[in-house]
Design a protein around this motif. Structure first.
Motif, mmCIF file in Angstrom:
data_model
loop_
_atom_site.group_PDB
_atom_site.id
_atom_site.type_symbol
_atom_site.label_atom_id
_atom_site.label_comp_id
_atom_site.label_asym_id
_atom_site.label_seq_id
_atom_site.Cartn_x
_atom_site.Cartn_y
_atom_site.Cartn_z
ATOM 1 N N PHE A 332 -32.377 -64.986 16.035
ATOM 2 C CA PHE A 332 -32.180 -66.032 15.034
ATOM 3 C C PHE A 332 -33.495 -66.736 14.702
ATOM 4 C CE2 PHE A 332 -28.066 -65.648 17.193
ATOM 5 C CZ PHE A 332 -27.204 -65.545 16.108
ATOM 6 N N ASP A 333 -33.520 -67.320 13.521
ATOM 7 C CA ASP A 333 -34.637 -68.160 13.098
ATOM 8 C C ASP A 333 -34.745 -69.331 14.079
ATOM 9 O OD1 ASP A 333 -36.305 -70.030 11.865
ATOM 10 O OD2 ASP A 333 -35.635 -69.487 9.850
ATOM 11 N N PRO A 334 -35.913 -69.548 14.698
ATOM 12 C CA PRO A 334 -36.033 -70.635 15.687
ATOM 13 C C PRO A 334 -35.722 -72.012 15.110
ATOM 14 C CG PRO A 334 -38.191 -69.726 15.105
ATOM 15 C CD PRO A 334 -37.165 -68.798 14.556
ATOM 16 N N MET A 379 -36.101 -76.996 23.514
ATOM 17 C CA MET A 379 -37.412 -76.837 24.126
ATOM 18 C C MET A 379 -38.073 -75.500 23.795
ATOM 19 S SD MET A 379 -39.593 -78.385 26.150
ATOM 20 C CE MET A 379 -40.874 -78.164 27.361
ATOM 21 N N VAL A 380 -37.359 -74.407 23.961
ATOM 22 C CA VAL A 380 -37.965 -73.080 23.819
ATOM 23 C C VAL A 380 -38.447 -72.819 22.390
ATOM 24 C CG1 VAL A 380 -37.622 -70.609 24.102
ATOM 25 C CG2 VAL A 380 -36.643 -72.193 25.774
ATOM 26 N N PRO A 381 -37.607 -73.006 21.356
ATOM 27 C CA PRO A 381 -38.120 -72.756 20.003
ATOM 28 C C PRO A 381 -39.188 -73.748 19.556
ATOM 29 C CG PRO A 381 -35.851 -73.565 19.926
ATOM 30 C CD PRO A 381 -36.159 -73.265 21.347
ATOM 31 N N ILE A 382 -39.125 -74.990 20.037
ATOM 32 C CA ILE A 382 -40.178 -75.963 19.695
ATOM 33 C C ILE A 382 -41.513 -75.492 20.266
ATOM 34 C CG2 ILE A 382 -41.042 -78.292 20.156
ATOM 35 C CD1 ILE A 382 -38.171 -79.288 19.960
ATOM 36 N N LEU A 502 -39.323 -78.515 7.579
ATOM 37 C CA LEU A 502 -40.756 -78.606 7.306
ATOM 38 C C LEU A 502 -41.555 -77.547 8.054
ATOM 39 C CD1 LEU A 502 -41.211 -82.496 7.481
ATOM 40 C CD2 LEU A 502 -40.878 -81.083 5.443
ATOM 41 N N MET A 503 -40.953 -76.957 9.088
ATOM 42 C CA MET A 503 -41.642 -75.942 9.872
ATOM 43 C C MET A 503 -41.673 -74.616 9.118
ATOM 44 S SD MET A 503 -40.012 -76.708 13.636
ATOM 45 C CE MET A 503 -40.363 -78.218 14.529
ATOM 46 N N ARG A 504 -42.748 -73.861 9.305
ATOM 47 C CA ARG A 504 -42.844 -72.526 8.715
ATOM 48 C C ARG A 504 -42.217 -71.517 9.663
ATOM 49 N NH1 ARG A 504 -48.193 -73.953 8.490
ATOM 50 N NH2 ARG A 504 -48.634 -72.319 10.011
ATOM 51 N N ARG A 505 -41.431 -70.622 9.096
ATOM 52 C CA ARG A 505 -40.872 -69.557 9.916
ATOM 53 C C ARG A 505 -41.982 -68.566 10.235
ATOM 54 N NH1 ARG A 505 -35.560 -65.739 8.845
ATOM 55 N NH2 ARG A 505 -35.769 -64.512 10.756
ATOM 56 N N PRO A 506 -42.251 -68.318 11.518
ATOM 57 C CA PRO A 506 -43.351 -67.417 11.876
ATOM 58 C C PRO A 506 -43.104 -66.001 11.392
ATOM 59 C CG PRO A 506 -42.604 -68.687 13.770
ATOM 60 C CD PRO A 506 -41.591 -68.888 12.691
ATOM 61 N N GLY A 512 -40.925 -66.946 16.444
ATOM 62 C CA GLY A 512 -41.749 -67.787 17.316
ATOM 63 C C GLY A 512 -43.001 -67.121 17.762
ATOM 64 N N GLY A 513 -43.266 -65.895 17.363
ATOM 65 C CA GLY A 513 -44.434 -65.193 17.820
ATOM 66 C C GLY A 513 -45.662 -65.652 17.139
ATOM 67 N N GLY A 514 -46.818 -65.365 17.687
ATOM 68 C CA GLY A 514 -48.075 -65.767 17.116
ATOM 69 C C GLY A 514 -48.680 -64.639 16.347
#
Length: 515
Positions: A332-334, A379-382, A502-506, A512-514
């Motif tokens: 799922f989308d974080p 906590m985890v998705p943040i 306001l957050m961008r979906r990675p 959540g990956g970089g």
């Protein structure tokens, strides 16, 4: 431009697990003494004002080290930074256990907090730089679990240790694990190389400004509610010092050649929104960890062991939720998980607004289940959104800033909650005094029944009954004040949902990956 995937090995996993355990000890020690301050006070013949510094000195020192740790880790390497932090924390734990005066204890606790504080952001930074994306569904829930579970069980663990052994074991319990973690870190950690050139232009003025800013602010928030805020001269000076330190710190951060903390991380939308969400989560995490035991102790009169049994539910739910959330992160989308997490946390707090003096384990079960699962879902998705998209070169600095927001959120939350309890208690007492004055049939009937119950006191029966009625009124007013606080936490948690869009979906194969 994508960075190369980090190399994964069993050695790195074992090293990281050792570091995570070290972080657990450091976060646990934030709260572990809170339930046992009276025993420490008696053991060291200290006054209530003096023993409060056993907690305050640790928090003030730690909040300074957390943002500083990013710079030190880059300069000396993760291996040296974490090993020295863990070794110093372990040594200070031993010295705390052997302290013979309150002055020694305060100094050792301050050093324990300052040195040990470097472990927390170092683990967060390592998690997002040494593991490939495919391993993050396993790693991210682990650090999320530790960061939320340790403060949740801290007061309970402290109460158990003091009841079963003595207050000395609050610190002795760190010694053997600390030696093992220190040894493992020195032998196994090989994540990066030192860059000693960073020390050539070390910003001492920036460090002093940051220490004054954060240290005085932490003291202000910790001691303000108990000292009636600005009625106390020390609080006024703390506010002045923090304000001056704040101005000097930001000036140095934007003008120094090599600033002690790089604030440009906040230009990243995911980082500043994630930090804001982490700040609010800190209010809920530390605030309710404080509020539930206060209710159980003051209103229910439960012992430390009974409180521990009741609070165990939240920790158990966090354990169960960790692997589930890791799995959900891959599907799922974080941002959706963040919304669900804060909505669930808000609902759990709202359920607690119906609290009465009769609530025990059964009535608190559902609110705590929502709290435990929702904390992990937040906590985890943040963490992944705030740090998982940060370039590796900026990760250590960003991790320090990110972690300090959660700690400051906890400090702000506790200050607000204590202040609200005091203010709302006074308001409810004033309102309830109208219902128990002479001429009110129910009040006179209750007083007559209490007088009869205290008949064995003879001529003092009426006085004892009046005192008991006053205690009943105060107890009920306290419950109403706590209900108001639960409502405040529920509304605040619900409001932060507005940050998620306001957050961008990675981008990439893993939410959540970089890059």
């Amino acid at each position: 431009m994508s960075a190369a995937e980090p190399e994964y090995s069993t050695r790195r996993l074992v090293a990281f697990l050792a570091m995570v355990f070290g972080m657990f000890m450091a976060i646990l020690d934030i709260q572990i003494v809170s339930a046992s301050l009276s025993e420490i006070q008696a053991g060291l013949s200290a006054s209530p004002e003096e023993v409060a510094w056993v907690q305050t000195s640790y928090l003030v020192a730690e909040v300074v080290m957390i943002p500083l740790s990013g710079f030190l880790s880059r300069a000396f390497s993760t291996r040296i930074m974490f090993t020295l932090s863990c070794a110093g924390f372990t040594l200070m734990s031993l010295l705390c256990a052997t302290a013979t005066s309150i002055e020694q204890m305060i100094v050792y606790r301050a050093l324990q907090g300052f040195i040990g504080g470097g472990m927390i952001p170092t683990v967060f930074a390592s998690a997002y730089t040494i593991f490939p994306r495919s391993k993050m569904p396993m790693v991210a829930p682990l650090i999320g679990l530790v960061a939320t579970l340790a403060p949740t069980i801290g007061p309970t663990a402290g109460g158990y240790l003091t009841d079963l052994f003595s207050w000395h074991w609050l610190f002795l319990i760190n010694v053997l694990p600390g030696i093992c973690v220190t040894s493992a870190s020195w032998l196994l950690v090989d994540f990066d190389k030192p860059d000693l050139k960073l020390l050539e232009n070390f910003d001492w003025a920036g460090l002093a400004a940051m220490a004054l800013f954060l240290g005085a602010l932490e003291y202000l928030l910790e001691e303000g509610p108990t000292k009636n805020w600005f009625d106390e001269e020390a609080i006024v000076w703390a506010a002045v010092g923090s304000s001056l330190g704040c101005v000097a710190f930001f000036w140095r951060a934007f003008t120094a050649k090599n600033p002690i903390v790089d604030l440009t991380c906040f230009r990243d939308r995911n980082f500043w929104t994630g930090s804001l969400a982490s700040f609010v989560m800190g209010i809920g995490l530390y605030g309710l960890t404080y509020l539930y035991p206060v209710y159980l102790a003051r209103v229910r009169g439960d012992s430390a062991l009974q409180i521990g049994a009741t609070m165990f539910v939240t920790g158990l739910c966090q354990f169960i939720a960790a692997p589930i959330v890791g799995r959900l992160m891959t599907r799922f989308d974080p941002r959706i998980l963040i919304v669900c997490g804060f909505a669930g946390f808000s609902y759990g707090a709202w359920l607690a607004t119906f609290i009465t003096k009769d609530w025990a384990f059964g009535e608190l079960l559902i609110p705590q289940i929502f709290r435990g699962f929702s904390l992990m879902l937040c906590m985890v998705p943040i963490n992944n959104l705030a740090l998982g998209t940060m370039p590796p070169a900026r990760m250590k600095n960003a991790s320090g800033l990110f972690n300090v927001t959660r700690n400051l959120g906890g400090a702000v939350g506790l200050a607000m909650i204590n202040t609200m309890i005091n203010k709302r208690l006074d308001l409810h007492l004033q309102r309830m005094h109208e219902t128990v004055r002479w001429g009110r049939f129910r009040a006179e009937e209750t007083l007559a029944n209490l007088t009869g119950a205290f008949a064995s006191h003879g001529s003092d029966a009426a006085r004892a009954a009046t005192k008991q009625l006053a205690l009943i009124v105060r107890r009920d007013a306290t419950v109403l004040a706590m209900s108001d606080v639960f409502l405040f936490v529920a509304v605040l948690s619900l409001s932060v949902i507005a940050v998620a869009p306001l957050m961008r979906r990675p981008a990439g194969p893993r939410p959540g990956g970089g890059h």
